[in-house]
Design a protein around this motif. Structure first.
Motif, PDB file in Angstrom:
ATOM      1  N   HIS A  26     106.871 -29.357 -28.146  1.00 41.09           N
ATOM      2  CA  HIS A  26     105.686 -29.731 -28.906  1.00 41.09           C
ATOM      3  C   HIS A  26     104.612 -28.679 -28.698  1.00 41.09           C
ATOM      4  CE1 HIS A  26     107.118 -33.759 -29.982  1.00 41.09           C
ATOM      5  NE2 HIS A  26     107.613 -33.820 -28.757  1.00 41.09           N
ATOM      6  N   HIS A  27     103.964 -28.319 -29.808  1.00 41.35           N
ATOM      7  CA  HIS A  27     102.837 -27.386 -29.765  1.00 41.35           C
ATOM      8  C   HIS A  27     101.747 -27.950 -30.668  1.00 41.35           C
ATOM      9  CE1 HIS A  27     105.246 -24.268 -27.768  1.00 41.35           C
ATOM     10  NE2 HIS A  27     106.242 -24.665 -28.562  1.00 41.35           N
ATOM     11  N   TYR A  28     100.506 -27.666 -30.314  1.00 38.79           N
ATOM     12  CA  TYR A  28      99.407 -28.264 -31.059  1.00 38.79           C
ATOM     13  C   TYR A  28      98.363 -27.216 -31.437  1.00 38.79           C
ATOM     14  CZ  TYR A  28     101.510 -32.491 -29.230  1.00 38.79           C
ATOM     15  OH  TYR A  28     102.419 -33.477 -28.912  1.00 38.79           O
ATOM     16  N   ALA A 145     103.169 -25.711 -34.501  1.00 38.38           N
ATOM     17  CA  ALA A 145     101.865 -26.252 -34.870  1.00 38.38           C
ATOM     18  C   ALA A 145     100.723 -25.545 -34.152  1.00 38.38           C
ATOM     19  CB  ALA A 145     101.821 -27.753 -34.591  1.00 38.38           C
ATOM     20  N   ASP A 146     101.026 -24.616 -33.266  1.00 40.91           N
ATOM     21  CA  ASP A 146      99.981 -23.750 -32.711  1.00 40.91           C
ATOM     22  C   ASP A 146      99.646 -22.732 -33.800  1.00 40.91           C
ATOM     23  OD1 ASP A 146      98.468 -21.780 -31.409  1.00 40.91           O
ATOM     24  OD2 ASP A 146      99.486 -22.107 -29.494  1.00 40.91           O
ATOM     25  N   ASP A 226     103.525 -32.915 -34.953  1.00 37.48           N
ATOM     26  CA  ASP A 226     102.548 -32.328 -34.034  1.00 37.48           C
ATOM     27  C   ASP A 226     101.199 -32.131 -34.732  1.00 37.48           C
ATOM     28  OD1 ASP A 226     104.436 -32.275 -32.034  1.00 37.48           O
ATOM     29  OD2 ASP A 226     104.918 -30.145 -32.271  1.00 37.48           O
ATOM     30  N   PHE A 227     101.229 -31.688 -35.985  1.00 44.65           N
ATOM     31  CA  PHE A 227      99.983 -31.538 -36.748  1.00 44.65           C
ATOM     32  C   PHE A 227      99.313 -32.894 -36.957  1.00 44.65           C
ATOM     33  CE2 PHE A 227     101.393 -27.280 -38.419  1.00 44.65           C
ATOM     34  CZ  PHE A 227     100.248 -26.588 -38.081  1.00 44.65           C
ATOM     35  N   ALA A 229      99.657 -35.581 -35.138  1.00 44.38           N
ATOM     36  CA  ALA A 229      99.160 -36.071 -33.851  1.00 44.38           C
ATOM     37  C   ALA A 229      97.830 -35.422 -33.476  1.00 44.38           C
ATOM     38  CB  ALA A 229     100.198 -35.819 -32.762  1.00 44.38           C
ATOM     39  N   ALA A 230      97.632 -34.206 -33.966  1.00 42.36           N
ATOM     40  CA  ALA A 230      96.374 -33.494 -33.686  1.00 42.36           C
ATOM     41  C   ALA A 230      95.293 -33.826 -34.708  1.00 42.36           C
ATOM     42  CB  ALA A 230      96.631 -31.990 -33.668  1.00 42.36           C
ATOM     43  N   TYR A 232      95.497 -33.474 -38.189  1.00 44.24           N
ATOM     44  CA  TYR A 232      95.417 -32.624 -39.365  1.00 44.24           C
ATOM     45  C   TYR A 232      96.102 -33.287 -40.559  1.00 44.24           C
ATOM     46  CZ  TYR A 232      93.440 -28.793 -36.702  1.00 44.24           C
ATOM     47  OH  TYR A 232      92.591 -28.019 -35.950  1.00 44.24           O
TER      48      TYR A 232
END
Length: 314
Positions: A26-28, A145-146, A226-227, A229-230, A232
């Motif tokens: 996972h990346h954010y 998603a970073d 991931d997007f 969850a952040a 977006y």
């Protein structure tokens, strides 16, 4: 391969990628993601930038990227050479996303060599030997998603491909073209749009609409989560990816003869409709459809001949 076999191969590889790799990470995006800076602002002046020193290696060549990412492994770009006797031209080639096996290009590159084309395979940032130690798999840090890291990696890929293009052009003394597959096709398209001196660009199953791929492609379903969850939305993603996806470039239609698009009608990674929308937007006239999937396109016998015919006519 027929439709069922082509779709089966695509789905098999997609499932393996998702279960063995993509669902494990996972990346954010950060809180203050820059959604407005165009990729053309980031590569402004690329033609006047000094070239890095490119050295011989066991595989072909190696050079330090003009872009500093903060990962030592990633900032060294290996190049694999596939040369033939008495070449008539050279192809500088960028591979696809999340790859970990260069042998998938064996059939295509051998076919191009038989036709008299040298091939130089440039390595995408964060892939193969460029994978950072903390990264679990090839390409993990390139496309995630970073968002800021992803966009910088895309820009780094453009600079690296252009550096290799200039080096091969100065070294070999004959015509040099660029080509790319999937994500490498996207890098090739943006570089070709930015640098008019490149006379021929062949893109095979290129990623052209990043926002739609992130939102709709099964390959990116964990990235989409991931997007979300952040916090977006699709609208924000569309705005962000519009700054560097090929389909959103305000392209000069009179330059469209420099480009060739090859795409698979049974593609399970990118919808063929997205390819067609892009072809219409850029007014591409050199278009080849194949009865293949995203992956099996690389084994279509006439792909090499179509590329050869395209560059021979330029």
């Amino acid at each position: 391969m027929n439709e069922a076999s082509s779709k089966y191969v695509d789905q098999l590889v997609l499932d393996k990628l998702l279960t063995e790799k993509l669902q494990r990470v996972h990346h954010y995006p950060g809180k203050n993601v820059d959604l407005t800076t165009s990729v053309f602002d980031l590569i402004n002046g690329i033609e006047s930038k000094p070239l890095p020193e490119i050295k011989k290696s066991d595989s072909g060549f190696v050079f330090k990227s003009s872009i500093v990412s903060g990962f030592e492994e990633n900032d060294l770009c290996p190049v694999f050479s596939f040369e033939c006797k008495n070449p008539v031209a050279s192809i500088v080639f960028m591979h696809g996303l999340y790859e970990d096996n260069r042998e998938i290009y064996g059939f295509l590159f051998e076919s191009l060599n038989r036709l008299g084309l040298n091939v130089y395979l440039c390595t995408l940032p964060y892939h193969y030997e460029r994978k950072p130690e903390k990264s679990l798999f090839s390409g993990e840090y390139f496309w995630s998603a970073d968002f800021d890291r992803t966009r910088l990696a895309f820009v780094q890929g453009i600079f690296d491909l252009f550096s290799l293009y200039k080096f091969i052009k100065n070294r070999n003394g004959h015509k040099v073209f660029i080509a790319g597959y999937s994500m490498g096709g996207a890098v090739s398209l943006v570089l070709g749009a930015a640098v008019k001196e490149i006379k021929g660009i062949a893109a095979i199953n290129p990623a052209t609409s990043f926002s739609e791929i992130v939102w709709d492609s099964p390959l990116c379903k964990h990235m989409k989560q991931d997007f979300l969850a952040a916090g977006y939305s699709m609208e924000q993603l569309r705005s962000a990816y519009n700054t560097f996806e090929p389909v959103s470039i305000n392209f000069e239609l009179n330059n469209s003869l420099r480009f060739m698009i090859c795409y698979a009608i049974y593609d399970q990674v990118t919808s063929p409709d997205i390819y067609r929308q892009f072809i219409e937007k850029w007014n591409i006239r050199n278009v080849h459809e194949y009865k293949a999937g995203h992956l099996t396109t690389l084994r279509v016998p006439r792909l090499a001949q179509d590329i050869f015919n395209f560059v021979s006519a330029l």
